[in-house]
Design an enzyme around this catalytic site. Structure first.
Site, PDB file in Angstrom:
ATOM      1  N   ASP A 122       0.600  -0.798   0.024  1.00  0.00           N
ATOM      2  CA  ASP A 122      -0.024   0.008   0.223  1.00  0.00           C
ATOM      3  C   ASP A 122       0.830   0.763  -0.045  1.00  0.00           C
ATOM      4  O   ASP A 122       1.702   1.316  -0.430  1.00  0.00           O
ATOM      5  CB  ASP A 122      -0.980  -0.162   0.868  1.00  0.00           C
ATOM      6  CG  ASP A 122      -2.082   1.158   1.074  1.00  0.00           C
ATOM      7  OD1 ASP A 122      -3.264   0.680   0.673  1.00  0.00           O
ATOM      8  OD2 ASP A 122      -1.798   1.901   1.843  1.00  0.00           O
ATOM      9  N   TRP A 123       0.390   2.139   0.768  1.00  0.00           N
ATOM     10  CA  TRP A 123       1.138   3.387   0.832  1.00  0.00           C
ATOM     11  C   TRP A 123       3.162   3.001   1.547  1.00  0.00           C
ATOM     12  O   TRP A 123       3.828   4.102   1.207  1.00  0.00           O
ATOM     13  CB  TRP A 123       0.942   4.733   1.246  1.00  0.00           C
ATOM     14  CG  TRP A 123      -0.407   5.318   1.245  1.00  0.00           C
ATOM     15  CD1 TRP A 123      -1.369   5.541   1.288  1.00  0.00           C
ATOM     16  CD2 TRP A 123       0.327   6.854   0.818  1.00  0.00           C
ATOM     17  NE1 TRP A 123      -2.042   6.479  -0.102  1.00  0.00           N
ATOM     18  CE2 TRP A 123      -0.777   7.352   0.444  1.00  0.00           C
ATOM     19  CE3 TRP A 123       1.585   7.467  -0.172  1.00  0.00           C
ATOM     20  CZ2 TRP A 123      -0.891   7.973  -0.473  1.00  0.00           C
ATOM     21  CZ3 TRP A 123       1.362   8.376  -1.000  1.00  0.00           C
ATOM     22  CH2 TRP A 123       0.384   9.127  -1.119  1.00  0.00           C
ATOM     23  N   TRP A 163     -13.270   3.839  -2.913  1.00  0.00           N
ATOM     24  CA  TRP A 163     -12.381   4.040  -1.671  1.00  0.00           C
ATOM     25  C   TRP A 163     -12.042   5.173  -1.850  1.00  0.00           C
ATOM     26  O   TRP A 163     -12.646   5.224  -0.404  1.00  0.00           O
ATOM     27  CB  TRP A 163     -11.096   3.123  -1.151  1.00  0.00           C
ATOM     28  CG  TRP A 163      -9.981   3.169  -1.182  1.00  0.00           C
ATOM     29  CD1 TRP A 163      -8.423   4.191  -1.066  1.00  0.00           C
ATOM     30  CD2 TRP A 163     -10.454   3.425   0.917  1.00  0.00           C
ATOM     31  NE1 TRP A 163      -7.917   4.416  -0.269  1.00  0.00           N
ATOM     32  CE2 TRP A 163      -9.114   4.505   1.100  1.00  0.00           C
ATOM     33  CE3 TRP A 163     -11.135   3.250   1.520  1.00  0.00           C
ATOM     34  CZ2 TRP A 163      -8.422   4.228   2.833  1.00  0.00           C
ATOM     35  CZ3 TRP A 163     -10.954   3.164   2.788  1.00  0.00           C
ATOM     36  CH2 TRP A 163      -9.550   3.559   2.841  1.00  0.00           C
ATOM     37  N   ASP A 249      -6.443  -8.948  -4.712  1.00  0.00           N
ATOM     38  CA  ASP A 249      -7.013  -7.430  -4.533  1.00  0.00           C
ATOM     39  C   ASP A 249      -7.847  -7.059  -5.515  1.00  0.00           C
ATOM     40  O   ASP A 249      -7.009  -6.657  -5.786  1.00  0.00           O
ATOM     41  CB  ASP A 249      -5.969  -6.985  -4.001  1.00  0.00           C
ATOM     42  CG  ASP A 249      -5.773  -5.269  -3.330  1.00  0.00           C
ATOM     43  OD1 ASP A 249      -6.726  -4.350  -2.810  1.00  0.00           O
ATOM     44  OD2 ASP A 249      -4.371  -4.754  -3.041  1.00  0.00           O
ATOM     45  N   HIS A 279      -6.292  -6.969   0.519  1.00  0.00           N
ATOM     46  CA  HIS A 279      -5.058  -6.042   0.259  1.00  0.00           C
ATOM     47  C   HIS A 279      -4.522  -6.412   1.532  1.00  0.00           C
ATOM     48  O   HIS A 279      -3.286  -6.076   0.952  1.00  0.00           O
ATOM     49  CB  HIS A 279      -6.156  -4.973   0.396  1.00  0.00           C
ATOM     50  CG  HIS A 279      -5.236  -3.543   0.287  1.00  0.00           C
ATOM     51  ND1 HIS A 279      -4.514  -3.153  -0.947  1.00  0.00           N
ATOM     52  CD2 HIS A 279      -4.633  -2.629   1.128  1.00  0.00           C
ATOM     53  CE1 HIS A 279      -3.975  -2.434  -0.514  1.00  0.00           C
ATOM     54  NE2 HIS A 279      -4.156  -2.049   0.377  1.00  0.00           N
TER      55      HIS A 279
END
Length: 303
Positions: A122-123, A163, A249, A279
């Site tokens: 993710d980030w 999202w 995901d 995810h």
């Protein structure tokens, strides 16, 4: 940053978290306190830097750290500013993509980390890849899972925009519920509560609310040029590079193929797909993912 614009989650919020026996560590960077886990020998020949994303924190790595340490490696898992036990900025406008990259760069330098294997999800990937190419001499290899490095030049999937809209419009931003919804496995109520622990009320959520809006989605995004430059560096990255995306995901599906195609260090590597994971693959299949990282390190010794 004035003290009045910084919040610190009370320690008691983190008491008795399930399956989380790790001691907290803190470092001050630019007047902000950043929390991190630091397990395994400090003099280990290899360090694994585990970077979380939105809206999680280093609790996400509790299943992976023991596996990494058992292999003889050092595991370092920081909380981004705005998350976990790290300080939180009260005002959303104080958060930016560049701010997070700068803070993580300072973190790696302050701990003087070397022979680093980055794992970013993710980030953690959006930030970590920028840090790795900027501090290439400190990084030995990279592993990415369910992440990307968007420049705004290519459309993101509709799932991301759904999202993003939800994150801005929901009256109650339930971090634990968001993590639960992005996992394949069922999470126990006390685990969901652990993901909520950093955020006693809405004031603490400025970073979590801000993050989805900071993803570059158009070519003129303020961070698009920096990400293009990072891609230029990645397209010259010869060090070992591995993808370990999950099979479930919708936001990052197919992103592994882009890395495999464009990064020279990804050629002939044992890329894998983590089956039965959403995810947050660290939550669904943390031990399996950690074993993938351990095998990758063992199979790509220093030149």
């Amino acid at each position: 940053m004035s003290a009045a614009s910084v919040l610190r989650t009370p320690d008691e919020r983190f008491a008795n978290l399930p399956d989380f026996p790790f001691a907290p560590h803190y470092i001050e960077l630019d007047g902000l306190r950043m929390h991190y886990l630091d397990e395994g020998p400090r003099d280990a020949t290899e360090t694994v830097l585990l970077l979380h994303g939105e809206p999680s924190w280093c609790y996400l790595y509790r299943k992976m750290i023991p596996v990494i340490v058992a292999a003889g490696y050092r595991a370092v898992a920081p909380d981004l500013i705005g998350f976990g036990r790290s300080d939180k900025l009260l005002h959303r406008e104080d958060y930016s993509y560049r701010f997070h990259v700068a803070m993580m760069t300072r973190f790696v330098e302050a701990l003087d980390l070397h022979r680093v294997t980055l794992f970013g999800q993710d980030w953690g990937g959006l930030i970590g890849l920028r840090v790795a190419v900027a501090l290439e001499e400190r990084f030995a290899r990279i592993v990415v899972g369910n992440t990307g490095l968007p420049t705004g030049d290519h459309p993101l999937p509709e799932a991301f925009f759904r999202w993003r809209d939800y994150s801005q419009t929901t009256p109650v931003f339930h971090a634990g519920g968001i993590v639960k919804g992005a996992c394949v496995t069922e999470l126990a109520p006390e685990v969901i509560a652990a993901y909520d622990a950093p955020f006693p009320d809405e004031r603490y959520l400025a970073g979590a609310r801000a993050f989805p809006m900071l993803v570059p989605t158009t070519p003129d995004d303020p961070e698009a040029p920096a990400n293009r430059q990072a891609w230029q560096r990645l397209q010259q990255w010869e060090k070992p590079f591995l993808t370990a995306f999950s099979d479930s995901d919708p936001v990052t599906k197919g992103g592994d193929a882009v890395f495999q195609k464009l990064v020279p260090g990804a050629r002939h590597q044992p890329h894998t797909t983590i089956r039965g994971a959403g995810h947050f693959l660290q939550e669904d299949k943390g031990e399996e993912l950690a074993q993938v990282i351990v095998r990758f390190i063992a199979g790509t010794p220093p030149a």
